[in-house]
Write a protein that holds these residues in place. Structure first.
Motif, PDB file in Angstrom:
ATOM      1  N   ASP A  48     -56.109 -23.298 -79.780  1.00 50.26           N
ATOM      2  CA  ASP A  48     -56.562 -22.061 -79.154  1.00 50.26           C
ATOM      3  C   ASP A  48     -56.751 -21.081 -80.301  1.00 50.26           C
ATOM      4  OD1 ASP A  48     -56.125 -23.334 -76.768  1.00 50.26           O
ATOM      5  OD2 ASP A  48     -54.479 -22.048 -76.122  1.00 50.26           O
ATOM      6  N   ILE A  49     -57.845 -20.340 -80.297  1.00 52.68           N
ATOM      7  CA  ILE A  49     -58.105 -19.392 -81.381  1.00 52.68           C
ATOM      8  C   ILE A  49     -58.426 -18.021 -80.808  1.00 52.68           C
ATOM      9  CG2 ILE A  49     -59.634 -18.783 -83.297  1.00 52.68           C
ATOM     10  CD1 ILE A  49     -59.913 -21.712 -83.944  1.00 52.68           C
ATOM     11  N   THR A  50     -57.748 -17.018 -81.365  1.00 50.39           N
ATOM     12  CA  THR A  50     -58.094 -15.628 -81.102  1.00 50.39           C
ATOM     13  C   THR A  50     -58.516 -15.030 -82.437  1.00 50.39           C
ATOM     14  OG1 THR A  50     -56.500 -15.456 -79.292  1.00 50.39           O
ATOM     15  CG2 THR A  50     -57.295 -13.390 -80.257  1.00 50.39           C
ATOM     16  N   LEU A  51     -59.769 -14.642 -82.513  1.00 48.07           N
ATOM     17  CA  LEU A  51     -60.341 -14.058 -83.717  1.00 48.07           C
ATOM     18  C   LEU A  51     -60.297 -12.544 -83.552  1.00 48.07           C
ATOM     19  CD1 LEU A  51     -61.913 -14.406 -86.384  1.00 48.07           C
ATOM     20  CD2 LEU A  51     -63.982 -14.678 -85.010  1.00 48.07           C
ATOM     21  N   VAL A  52     -59.660 -11.860 -84.500  1.00 46.90           N
ATOM     22  CA  VAL A  52     -59.474 -10.410 -84.389  1.00 46.90           C
ATOM     23  C   VAL A  52     -60.251  -9.700 -85.489  1.00 46.90           C
ATOM     24  CG1 VAL A  52     -57.800  -8.526 -84.283  1.00 46.90           C
ATOM     25  CG2 VAL A  52     -57.158 -10.795 -83.447  1.00 46.90           C
ATOM     26  N   PHE A  53     -61.100  -8.745 -85.070  1.00 47.60           N
ATOM     27  CA  PHE A  53     -61.847  -7.924 -86.016  1.00 47.60           C
ATOM     28  C   PHE A  53     -61.318  -6.499 -85.968  1.00 47.60           C
ATOM     29  CE2 PHE A  53     -65.068 -11.243 -85.223  1.00 47.60           C
ATOM     30  CZ  PHE A  53     -65.284 -11.646 -86.537  1.00 47.60           C
ATOM     31  N   PHE A  70     -60.250 -21.472 -74.542  1.00 49.23           N
ATOM     32  CA  PHE A  70     -59.564 -21.730 -75.800  1.00 49.23           C
ATOM     33  C   PHE A  70     -60.001 -20.823 -76.951  1.00 49.23           C
ATOM     34  CE2 PHE A  70     -60.190 -25.744 -73.458  1.00 49.23           C
ATOM     35  CZ  PHE A  70     -58.892 -25.891 -73.011  1.00 49.23           C
ATOM     36  N   PHE A  71     -61.002 -19.991 -76.719  1.00 50.35           N
ATOM     37  CA  PHE A  71     -61.531 -19.161 -77.808  1.00 50.35           C
ATOM     38  C   PHE A  71     -61.888 -17.770 -77.298  1.00 50.35           C
ATOM     39  CE2 PHE A  71     -64.644 -17.492 -80.760  1.00 50.35           C
ATOM     40  CZ  PHE A  71     -64.096 -17.810 -81.986  1.00 50.35           C
ATOM     41  N   ARG A  72     -61.374 -16.751 -78.002  1.00 48.93           N
ATOM     42  CA  ARG A  72     -61.735 -15.376 -77.661  1.00 48.93           C
ATOM     43  C   ARG A  72     -61.776 -14.536 -78.929  1.00 48.93           C
ATOM     44  NH1 ARG A  72     -56.420 -12.512 -75.013  1.00 48.93           N
ATOM     45  NH2 ARG A  72     -54.979 -13.261 -76.567  1.00 48.93           N
ATOM     46  N   VAL A  73     -62.499 -13.423 -78.825  1.00 48.63           N
ATOM     47  CA  VAL A  73     -62.636 -12.483 -79.937  1.00 48.63           C
ATOM     48  C   VAL A  73     -62.135 -11.134 -79.446  1.00 48.63           C
ATOM     49  CG1 VAL A  73     -64.254 -11.326 -81.495  1.00 48.63           C
ATOM     50  CG2 VAL A  73     -64.627 -13.712 -80.865  1.00 48.63           C
ATOM     51  N   ILE A  74     -61.341 -10.471 -80.298  1.00 49.58           N
ATOM     52  CA  ILE A  74     -60.841  -9.134 -79.977  1.00 49.58           C
ATOM     53  C   ILE A  74     -61.264  -8.181 -81.084  1.00 49.58           C
ATOM     54  CG2 ILE A  74     -58.786  -7.693 -79.662  1.00 49.58           C
ATOM     55  CD1 ILE A  74     -57.342 -10.108 -78.540  1.00 49.58           C
ATOM     56  N   TYR A  75     -61.817  -7.044 -80.685  1.00 44.05           N
ATOM     57  CA  TYR A  75     -62.119  -5.957 -81.611  1.00 44.05           C
ATOM     58  C   TYR A  75     -61.046  -4.898 -81.372  1.00 44.05           C
ATOM     59  CZ  TYR A  75     -66.586  -8.291 -82.030  1.00 44.05           C
ATOM     60  OH  TYR A  75     -67.558  -9.227 -82.256  1.00 44.05           O
ATOM     61  N   SER A  76     -60.297  -4.552 -82.419  1.00 47.75           N
ATOM     62  CA  SER A  76     -59.198  -3.604 -82.252  1.00 47.75           C
ATOM     63  C   SER A  76     -59.740  -2.263 -81.775  1.00 47.75           C
ATOM     64  CB  SER A  76     -58.423  -3.438 -83.558  1.00 47.75           C
ATOM     65  OG  SER A  76     -59.204  -2.777 -84.525  1.00 47.75           O
ATOM     66  N   GLY A  77     -58.875  -1.494 -81.140  1.00 45.58           N
ATOM     67  CA  GLY A  77     -59.268  -0.202 -80.608  1.00 45.58           C
ATOM     68  C   GLY A  77     -59.148   0.906 -81.630  1.00 45.58           C
ATOM     69  N   PHE A  78     -59.458   2.105 -81.177  1.00 47.05           N
ATOM     70  CA  PHE A  78     -59.395   3.289 -82.031  1.00 47.05           C
ATOM     71  C   PHE A  78     -57.999   3.448 -82.620  1.00 47.05           C
ATOM     72  CE2 PHE A  78     -58.400   7.874 -82.372  1.00 47.05           C
ATOM     73  CZ  PHE A  78     -59.256   8.178 -83.412  1.00 47.05           C
ATOM     74  N   ASN A  79     -57.954   3.636 -83.923  1.00 45.89           N
ATOM     75  CA  ASN A  79     -56.708   3.888 -84.648  1.00 45.89           C
ATOM     76  C   ASN A  79     -55.730   2.711 -84.607  1.00 45.89           C
ATOM     77  OD1 ASN A  79     -55.841   5.786 -86.416  1.00 45.89           O
ATOM     78  ND2 ASN A  79     -54.764   7.034 -84.904  1.00 45.89           N
ATOM     79  N   GLU A  80     -56.239   1.498 -84.362  1.00 45.30           N
ATOM     80  CA  GLU A  80     -55.388   0.304 -84.378  1.00 45.30           C
ATOM     81  C   GLU A  80     -56.057  -0.736 -85.263  1.00 45.30           C
ATOM     82  OE1 GLU A  80     -52.828  -2.244 -81.213  1.00 45.30           O
ATOM     83  OE2 GLU A  80     -54.939  -2.018 -80.727  1.00 45.30           O
ATOM     84  N   THR A  81     -55.344  -1.244 -86.239  1.00 45.05           N
ATOM     85  CA  THR A  81     -55.915  -2.219 -87.161  1.00 45.05           C
ATOM     86  C   THR A  81     -55.835  -3.626 -86.572  1.00 45.05           C
ATOM     87  OG1 THR A  81     -53.811  -2.627 -88.270  1.00 45.05           O
ATOM     88  CG2 THR A  81     -55.197  -0.841 -89.148  1.00 45.05           C
ATOM     89  N   ALA A  82     -56.564  -4.534 -87.173  1.00 43.68           N
ATOM     90  CA  ALA A  82     -56.501  -5.941 -86.773  1.00 43.68           C
ATOM     91  C   ALA A  82     -55.090  -6.474 -86.992  1.00 43.68           C
ATOM     92  CB  ALA A  82     -57.513  -6.761 -87.559  1.00 43.68           C
ATOM     93  N   ASP A  83     -54.432  -6.032 -88.061  1.00 41.84           N
ATOM     94  CA  ASP A  83     -53.061  -6.471 -88.339  1.00 41.84           C
ATOM     95  C   ASP A  83     -52.126  -6.102 -87.198  1.00 41.84           C
ATOM     96  OD1 ASP A  83     -53.966  -7.424 -90.735  1.00 41.84           O
ATOM     97  OD2 ASP A  83     -52.995  -5.897 -91.974  1.00 41.84           O
TER      98      ASP A  83
END
Length: 173
Positions: A48-53, A70-83
């Protein structure tokens, strides 16, 4: 009960910067290239992969794109880093008794995710693992491709007697 698949949390931009074939001048194309390759890799390896930008500089809230189970992409929100997203998800998944692997070369995230009970993979090592898998697949499924050195004609595969009868029919005799 079936064993759950390992879950990989991938820092997208971190991996883009070590992937040699990706042109980092066009980030939209780079993201699409990475998504396509990770989706293929995850399907083959049964991850399962979650790719975070990282989109911390944008004014928008966290945005998710679900491609399949099994696969999703997340774009972090305002003032929140990928980390931060990866840290949060790693804690949540470990609490759900999932085997979690984090792909990032950021030293700051290492202590946090190891403390959560996740495994860390440097981006360059993960890139090499993907490349090895692609080479293996190419060899396994394509093998040694050789082109025929001559034309493949029906006359080469039938006997002389049959060929003579077909030739008579063709000439109308």
């Amino acid at each position: 009960m079936a064993k759950k698949r390992p879950h990989y949390l991938v820092d997208g931009y971190n991996l883009i910067h070590v992937w040699r074939e990706i042109n980092t001048d066009d980030l939209a194309t780079a993201r699409e290239f990475l998504i396509r390759n990770l989706q293929e890799y995850g399907a083959y390896e049964k991850f399962d992969i979650t790719l975070v930008f990282d989109a911390a500089q944008s004014e928008e809230e966290e945005h998710k794109e679900i491609y399949d189970d099994f696969f999703r992409v997340i774009y972090s929100g305002f003032n929140e880093t990928a980390d931060k997203v990866i840290e949060r998800l790693s804690y949540e998944l470990v609490q759900k008794k999932r085997e979690v692997h984090v792909v990032s070369s950021d030293a700051a995230i290492e202590t946090v995710i190891l403390g959560a009970g996740a495994y860390r993979h440097p981006s360059r090592e993960f890139y090499r693992a993907i490349k090895r898998t692609k080479q293996h697949l190419r060899k396994e499924y394509l093998g040694n491709v050789t082109l025929p050195v001559k034309r493949n004609e029906v006359g080469d595969r039938i006997g002389a007697e049959v060929f003579a009868k077909l030739e008579q029919l063709r000439r109308g005799k």
